[in-house]
Write an enzyme that holds these catalytic residues in place. Structure first.
Site, PDB file in Angstrom:
ATOM      1  N   ASP A   1     -11.086   6.901   3.770  1.00  0.00           N
ATOM      2  CA  ASP A   1     -12.170   6.411   4.611  1.00  0.00           C
ATOM      3  C   ASP A   1     -12.609   5.056   4.063  1.00  0.00           C
ATOM      4  OD1 ASP A   1     -14.288   6.426   6.508  1.00  0.00           O
ATOM      5  OD2 ASP A   1     -15.641   7.174   4.957  1.00  0.00           O
TER       6      ASP A   1
ATOM      7  N   GLU B   1     -27.302  -7.436  10.266  1.00  0.00           N
ATOM      8  CA  GLU B   1     -28.531  -8.071  10.732  1.00  0.00           C
ATOM      9  C   GLU B   1     -29.642  -7.919   9.715  1.00  0.00           C
ATOM     10  OE1 GLU B   1     -29.752  -7.107  14.714  1.00  0.00           O
ATOM     11  OE2 GLU B   1     -28.768  -8.958  15.308  1.00  0.00           O
TER      12      GLU B   1
ATOM     13  N   PHE C   1     -24.790  -8.758  22.073  1.00  0.00           N
ATOM     14  CA  PHE C   1     -23.444  -8.736  21.493  1.00  0.00           C
ATOM     15  C   PHE C   1     -22.607  -7.668  22.173  1.00  0.00           C
ATOM     16  CE2 PHE C   1     -20.526  -6.691  18.607  1.00  0.00           C
ATOM     17  CZ  PHE C   1     -19.869  -7.739  18.011  1.00  0.00           C
TER      18      PHE C   1
ATOM     19  N   LYS D   1     -25.346 -16.793  17.396  1.00  0.00           N
ATOM     20  CA  LYS D   1     -24.540 -16.500  16.209  1.00  0.00           C
ATOM     21  C   LYS D   1     -23.386 -15.605  16.628  1.00  0.00           C
ATOM     22  CE  LYS D   1     -27.234 -12.461  14.718  1.00  0.00           C
ATOM     23  NZ  LYS D   1     -28.156 -11.924  13.699  1.00  0.00           N
TER      24      LYS D   1
ATOM     25  N   THR E   1     -10.714   4.520   9.518  1.00  0.00           N
ATOM     26  CA  THR E   1     -12.139   4.211   9.589  1.00  0.00           C
ATOM     27  C   THR E   1     -12.616   4.186  11.024  1.00  0.00           C
ATOM     28  OG1 THR E   1     -13.823   2.551   9.046  1.00  0.00           O
ATOM     29  CG2 THR E   1     -11.624   1.742   9.549  1.00  0.00           C
TER      30      THR E   1
ATOM     31  N   ASP F   1     -16.041  10.639   1.985  1.00  0.00           N
ATOM     32  CA  ASP F   1     -17.345  11.059   1.470  1.00  0.00           C
ATOM     33  C   ASP F   1     -18.272  11.603   2.538  1.00  0.00           C
ATOM     34  OD1 ASP F   1     -17.703   8.645   2.781  1.00  0.00           O
ATOM     35  OD2 ASP F   1     -19.416   8.083   1.531  1.00  0.00           O
TER      36      ASP F   1
END
Length: 1355
Positions: free
Chosen positions: A457, A560, A601, A624, A739, A904
């Protein structure tokens, strides 16, 4: 936002959460019905269910279709369906079933069943030549030892189950809250949860303490992400608020999909008050989530216990056996066949001997009473004798498969587990959360030394999911590096002194920055620097909150939070926001901006923008995003030096693994904005292609921007991750990262942790959305990789990243490369040179979850596996927990390799259970992974030591133990076989029965246990320094069929020498006094002594690592043997020995040891068997030394591994930049999700009453003050804010609002804008007409007394 109404006659599901909110806030938006179904084929009523859509219309299959139907607050109705309750059971046994079930499991092992049959045979006196207890006692010890271990493991599972099932929840019953354990919660119950509590089951959210029915959850137990997510109740149910009477009367019926493992999807409908409302995943709280920043919420249990999505993703617990165990089973079967063959030979020869010789000597050697009519002495009697002799030889020669083998294996594995548990170098020091490595099983230790594939992971395993502001570039100037007086870059470490930010009262003590130049530029108010910080303070979706008097930020993503925190520490403090305004504090001066629009976004835009108006009425856009997006949209007049320097700095940041975002702004004319805003509003109302139209209108305004610079934040890796991955890669271990993160983030982290390196020759990204596209990409990638791997690399070769994108709307095709990047590629070296091998480059594959779903299909899985196995690294992005397990299972099924999964979170449990070995990290994401794992460690870096040291040692020790054990037992057992040719095939043993019982228990047990527990070819420092030492275990070079056959042949030859040398020496021999030495006792004693001397000498040669324990047990075993024989044959009184089988040998020790025949036999046997071994070892050590041999010599010469040239420590500094560069790699990565901007503009994220008011730009909002307004004043209907967006109004009907309960009775405690005294109604539930209903239940108020927070009032 598209709103779809549902026709009364149809039952298709709509997004009720979006629908109902849209109706409240925009009653004028047009409504559209769902498109009609095809007339030729009538859809099933349940066709919306995923499990039914493919079989709708098929009457035969529809009989098997299931749905879940339940009714809130109606246990009697729900009980008829017999849904699973909320009891979780992971244990296997109970007090009644433990003994029979455990014995059944143990006797499924071939060896245990074999010894059970053997023990039964020994109870038959006619065929038993050895007492039954010689087998029964060891068998009992083996079974007891395994049962104790299994029982202990199951007790731990019971404790874990009780801990989880015993958690408390509050169930609504008859207008009250009843405390229940989780295990007693049933489907259909309505439960109340508090902040920071785990969600007990999969729930339909019906009301919360927050406005608009919103709540916040943390899903790190599910997907490993620590950022908060929002869920919402349907407006129709959210109006019930905290009114227990209304919630008790709630009788909505829920029809939904059956239990499944899809974490991100849910389809269903709520039937209530003769209306149907669609249920989506946005209305569902899943078990394993944690309620955050929400004081309370109510939910209806939809799935409980084993039916919850968390448990459906956990996978089944399977009994794991090592490859060595499976190989041993094959060997045992072979040995049993060999044993049967020997017994058949002896049986046939027994019949021949009895027919030719034995029947004539029945007076001297009478037959057993079981033989019928012995006086006939015919073939019938001889056949029966031979038949019985077959079983006698089975018993006599059974030691060729000794039961002590399994006892010894279990003991050695247990000791190996203790070495792991007590290894101080694997102890993670973390204050109160310090944790040691722990082996949860004792059966897989040697398999740790054979791992070829590691599936890891990312979040919480490789990274900490903690973002820190590290560097930036502003107006072409890079900030963040620290220089010495000579201008050289200094490495930042723990000893580096951070900048003092105490000049800023709003600074955070945890913030670290080291470049004073940026602070100086900020204080000088350099225009570009001010613009940089102002953008970071304004362009985000962060929510400010108050906790214990401190201003804190609640961010949807850690990126952020890091950027907003950096602006805060440099004096640009984000203070407050409303749906129409943002308030910041610039160097102590408050500035309020009118928030006009948020362009949110998404994965396609890869950027976000805010449009604000300042106090002077000037409109500005701040943006951004990814560098490839921003650089294409800046002004064409941007100076080339600014563009080039910013691009270079971005590449430098990316090369050291930092996550980058590019910043730009644009001043907008007010008239143009009004026109653009109208067109944007019209696009937002479009019924078709709404997203495309919004993207197009956003694209229009996000052009010709002015470049400011870029940020570089560090996603902090776990300590030692790059070094660990580099060494594991050197050990030929292939690491796959599985992931749930986005592709850009995963690639960025892969470079940071050295999974992808400068030497990687090709990186291909597979991101197709259909099966044919995935097939084309995989086959094209396979051809590409084959060409690259066939072609030798050279320093001039230019590797590149090939993004395989063949979507119809893409500007790139699979025939061309989207991006390329030059790297300094080193030439590969010969793999045989194990000491000095440079990186061999290799290729890497990146694939997202959508493409992976097709790649794991039956048609493409072999192609995908073939491509992936060509790679040195594979990264799978946006994958579900089930897909993680499927990837592991694909490799496990098709590759003869040991797999290991490490994670985990609860989302890693399924892959941990699927892999051969599962490792859990005791991190901040709960204990699910640890509880499901075979081993647990504190951090990923300890995996290196777990495999390269403990795993390798365990494999080598077990391999040497098995080689020696089979050798010594074949040498021992076959001596009896050779003696059969001289004893009339009577199953007579050549050894004394007492010595036979002691052979495996005392005389040879401890030395082999010591070697199997303590031996090491090189120490741990060399094992870590030279990872290539790990290679033999991967290919099973130390114990395989060839090694086993060699050990057997060695044992057979040794048994020949051990028997025939003493036999020849004592044949017709006489002592100097003339006494006859040619007797059974002298031969038995001499033969057994020679056996003990030889096997002891053999283990002395096999021992590499001598300790005091080894010396004691090896030489002590010899001393013990002689002590026992002297005790039995010489020192004990004759009367004690007379009734035992040893009486025939009484006095043989002195009698034999004084003769030269004895010493000649011992010397001859030792020379013949041990001298060749010693010469062979010296020959190979001198002419063809192994890598480990050379390292042992180096160590004896005093050279320490730690003093050799060390592997470079990988740091994220400029020192790791590439030496050659063509086009540059982007470091863009931003873990932000779409939708928060819209929630902010609609006011759904606001708790503060003042934040719900539509204020103009002149309002002053201070969430940092110590309290919030105690009462809510209504919003005037004719209020008009200065924003172009309509002002927020409260929904019609009842609504829940949060009001602070802090003590404002003293004026000094109140904020400046609060003058009135506290309301007398604090702590009271009020109706809209002002009537009191009841005090808050005591059970609730007691919980809130511990933490001053908000209470409940009703409008």
């Amino acid at each position: 936002m598209v709103s779809a109404s549902v026709a009364p006659e149809k039952s298709s599901v709509t997004n009720a959460f979006q629908d109902t909110n849209s109706k409240i806030q925009d009653s004028t938006s047009p409504q559209t019905s769902n498109p009609p179904s095809t007339p030729s084929k009538k859809k099933s009523m349940l066709s919306w269910l995923p499990c039914c859509s493919s079989i709708a219309g098929n009457s035969k299959d529809q009989k098997t279709v299931t749905e879940r139907r339940l009714r809130a607050n109606d246990r009697a109705y729900n009980s008829q369906f017999k849904y699973a309750d909320n009891l979780i059971k992971t244990s296997k046994y109970n007090a009644i079933t433990f003994v029979p079930r455990n014995l059944t499991e143990q006797f499924t092992r071939i060896a245990n069943a074999y010894f059970l049959i053997l023990m039964i045979l020994q109870f038959i006196p006619q065929i038993s030549s050895i007492s039954w207890y010689s087998t029964a006692v060891p068998l009992f010890i083996v079974l007891a030892f395994s049962a104790i271990k299994d029982g202990y493991d199951d007790v731990q599972r019971h404790i874990s189950d009780r801990r989880v099932n015993g958690r408390k929840s509050y169930v609504v019953r008859n207008g009250t809250l009843c405390e229940e354990e989780w295990s007693n919660v049933k489907v259909g119950d309505v439960i109340r949860m508090m902040s920071n509590q785990f969600v007990a089951a999969d729930l339909l959210l019906i009301s919360t303490s927050e406005p608009h029915g919103m709540c916040y959850i943390e899903t790190m137990e599910l997907d490993g992400e620590t950022n908060l997510k929002t869920r919402g109740a349907m407006t129709n149910t959210a109006s019930m608020g905290d009114d227990l009477d209304l919630i008790t009367k709630f009788d909505g019926e829920i029809v939904c999909e059956p239990p499944n493992n899809k974490l991100d999807k849910f389809q269903g409908k709520l039937i209530w008050q003769n209306q149907e409302f669609g249920i989506t995943n946005e209305n569902i709280l899943l078990r394993g989530c944690i309620l955050k920043n929400t004081r309370w919420c109510y939910g209806v249990v939809v799935f409980a216990g084993k039916d919850t999505k968390l448990m459906m993703n956990s996978g089944k617990t399977k009994l794991k056996r090592t490859s060595l165990d499976r190989f041993l089973n094959i060997l045992i079967m072979g040995i049993v066949l060999f044993l049967i063959a020997m017994c058949l030979i002896c049986t046939i020869l027994c019949g021949v001997w009895e027919y030719t010789t034995g029947r004539y000597f029945t007076i001297y050697l009478p037959w057993d009473d079981v033989v019928p009519s012995p006086e006939e002495k015919g073939a019938r009697q001889i056949a029966l004798i031979a038949f019985l002799m077959f079983f006698s030889y089975i018993i006599l020669l059974n030691t060729v498969v000794p039961i002590s083998l399994y006892v010894s294996v279990e003991i050695i594995r247990f000791i190996h587990s203790l070495w792991i548990n007590y290894d101080q170098q694997m102890y993670y020091e973390n204050g109160e959360k310090s944790v040691a490595a722990k082996a949860h099983t004792t059966t897989l230790n040697e398999e740790l030394g054979q791992v070829q594939y590691v599936f890891s992971d990312k979040t919480g395993t490789l990274t900490r999911n903690i973002m820190t502001f590290n560097k930036c570039t502003i107006n072409g100037i890079s900030y963040g590096d620290v220089y010495d007086k000579k201008g050289n870059v200094l490495e930042v470490n723990d000893k580096s002194k951070p900048i003092d930010f105490t000049w800023n009262p709003m600074s955070e003590t945890s913030f670290m920055f080291y470049d004073q130049n940026l602070v100086d530029a900020t204080k000088r108010k350099v225009p570009e620097v001010c613009m940089f910080w102002r953008l970071l303070a304004l362009c985000h979706t962060v929510m400010p909150e108050r906790e214990k008097g401190q201003l804190i930020y609640q961010a949807q993503s850690p990126d952020e939070a890091a950027l907003t925190s950096a602006a805060r520490n440099f004096g640009y403090v984000f203070r407050a926001r409303t749906p129409q305004s943002i308030t910041i504090e610039v160097m102590g001066q408050e500035e309020t901006y009118e928030l006009l629009c948020i362009l949110d976004f998404n994965n396609e835009r890869k950027r976000m923008s805010v449009i604000v108006r300042d106090n002077q009425g000037k409109i500005r856009l701040y943006c951004k995003g990814a560098d490839m997006m921003i650089m294409q949209r800046i002004k064409s007049t941007t100076p080339s030096i600014l563009r080039d320097s910013t691009t270079t700095h971005l590449a430098d940041f990316a090369n050291i693994g930092l996550r980058t975002l590019c910043l730009a702004y644009k001043d907008i004319d007010s008239r143009y904005y009004e026109d653009w805003s109208n067109r944007h509003h019209q696009a937002s109302l479009a019924m078709e292609n709404r997203d495309a139209k919004l993207d197009e209108i956003s694209e229009e305004i996000e052009k010709d921007m002015t470049l400011i610079g870029a940020t570089a934040i560090e996603d902090k890796l776990q300590d030692g991750v790059p070094e660990a991955i580099a060494r594991l890669s050197e050990a030929n271990i292939k690491i796959w990262v599985l992931t749930g993160d986005k592709t850009e983030t995963a690639i960025n982290i892969a470079y940071s942790c050295r999974l992808l390196t400068d030497e990687t020759r090709e990186i291909v990204v597979i991101d197709a959305q259909t099966e044919p596209e995935v097939e084309v990409q995989l086959k094209d990638t396979r051809n590409t990789f084959e060409n690259i791997l066939r072609t030798p690399t050279s320093p001039g070769t230019k590797p590149h990243i090939d993004i395989q994108t063949i979507h119809e709307d893409s500007e790139f095709t699979s025939s061309g490369s989207a991006r390329s990047m030059d790297r300094n590629i080193k030439s590969p070296v010969d793999l045989e040179n194990l000491e000095h091998q440079d990186g061999n480059g290799g290729v890497a594959l990146v694939i997202n979850g959508d493409s992976l779903a097709f790649a794991l299909g039956a048609r493409l899985e072999r192609t995908f596996l073939e491509v992936a196995c060509m790679c040195t690294a594979v990264i799978c992005c946006r994958v579900t927990p089930l897909q993680k397990a499927q990837v592991v299972d694909l490799v496990k099924r098709n590759k003869k390799a040991v797999t290991l999964s490490i994670g985990d979170g609860a989302n890693d449990v399924s892959m941990i259970k699927t892999a051969h070995i599962g490792v859990g990290i005791s991190g901040q994401e709960g204990m699910q992974a640890v509880l499901a794992s075979d081993y647990s460690v504190g951090q990923f870096k300890y995996l290196e030591r777990l495999l390269l040291v403990h795993g390798r040692w365990s494999y080598i020790r077990m391999a040497k133990f098995l080689r020696y054990f089979f050798y010594k037992n074949f040498a021992f057992t076959l001596t009896n076989f050779w003696y059969s040719f001289f004893c009339g095939y009577s199953a007579q043993t050549v050894f004394d029965a007492v010595l036979i019982a002691c052979y495996n228990l005392f005389f040879t047990a401890l030395p082999v246990l010591a070697m199997g527990s303590l031996d090491q070819d090189v120490d741990d420092a060399y094992s870590l320094r030279y990872p290539k030492l790990y290679l033999p275990g991967q290919f099973n070079l130390f114990f395989n069929m060839r090694i086993f056959i060699y050990s057997v042949l060695d044992g057979m030859f040794s048994s020949l020498v051990i028997f025939f040398v003493p036999y020849g020496a004592f044949y017709n021999a006489a002592s100097s006094s003339g006494k006859d030495l040619d007797d059974y006792a002298s031969l038995a004693f001499t033969t057994f002594t020679a056996l003990i001397v030889v096997v002891t000498g053999q283990i002395a040669f096999d021992t590499y690592y001598w300790t005091a324990i080894n010396h004691f047990v090896i030489w002590g075993s010899l001393v013990l043997y002689f002590f026992v024989v002297f005790l039995i044959y010489e020192w004990l009184p004759m009367s004690w020995v007379l009734k035992t089988s040893s009486s025939i040998s009484y006095g043989v020790v002195y009698k034999t040891m004084v003769t030269p025949h004895f010493w000649f036999s011992i010397l001859m046997v030792s020379v013949v068997l041990l001298l060749p071994v010693m010469l062979n070892r010296f020959f190979w050590l001198d002419t063809h030394p192994s890598f480990a041999d050379r390292l042992r010599v180096r160590r004896k010469m005093g050279k320490s591994a730690t003093k050799e040239e060390k592997k470079p420590q990988f740091k994220r500094t400029a020192a790791t930049k590439r030496s050659m560069r063509g086009s540059l790699r982007s470091g863009y990565a931003f873990s932000h999700s779409q939708g928060f901007g819209e929630l902010i503009l609609k006011g759904k994220l606001f708790k503060n009453v003042e934040q719900l008011r539509g204020r103009g730009s002149g309002s002053k909002i201070h969430p940092q003050d110590d309290a919030k307004p105690p009462l809510l004043s209504s919003v005037p209907k004719d209020f008009q804010g200065s924003s172009t967006n309509p002002p927020m109004s409260l929904p019609i009907g009842e609504h829940n609002l949060n009001v602070n309960t802090e003590d404002w009775s003293h004026s000094e405690n109140r904020p400046s804008y609060v003058k009135e005294a506290p309301t007398p109604y604090q702590g009271i539930i009020l109706r809209g007409d002002g009537q009191r209903v009841r005090p808050i239940p005591k059970i609730i108020t007691e919980e809130f007394e511990q933490q001053p927070d908000v209470i409940i009032e009703r409008m």
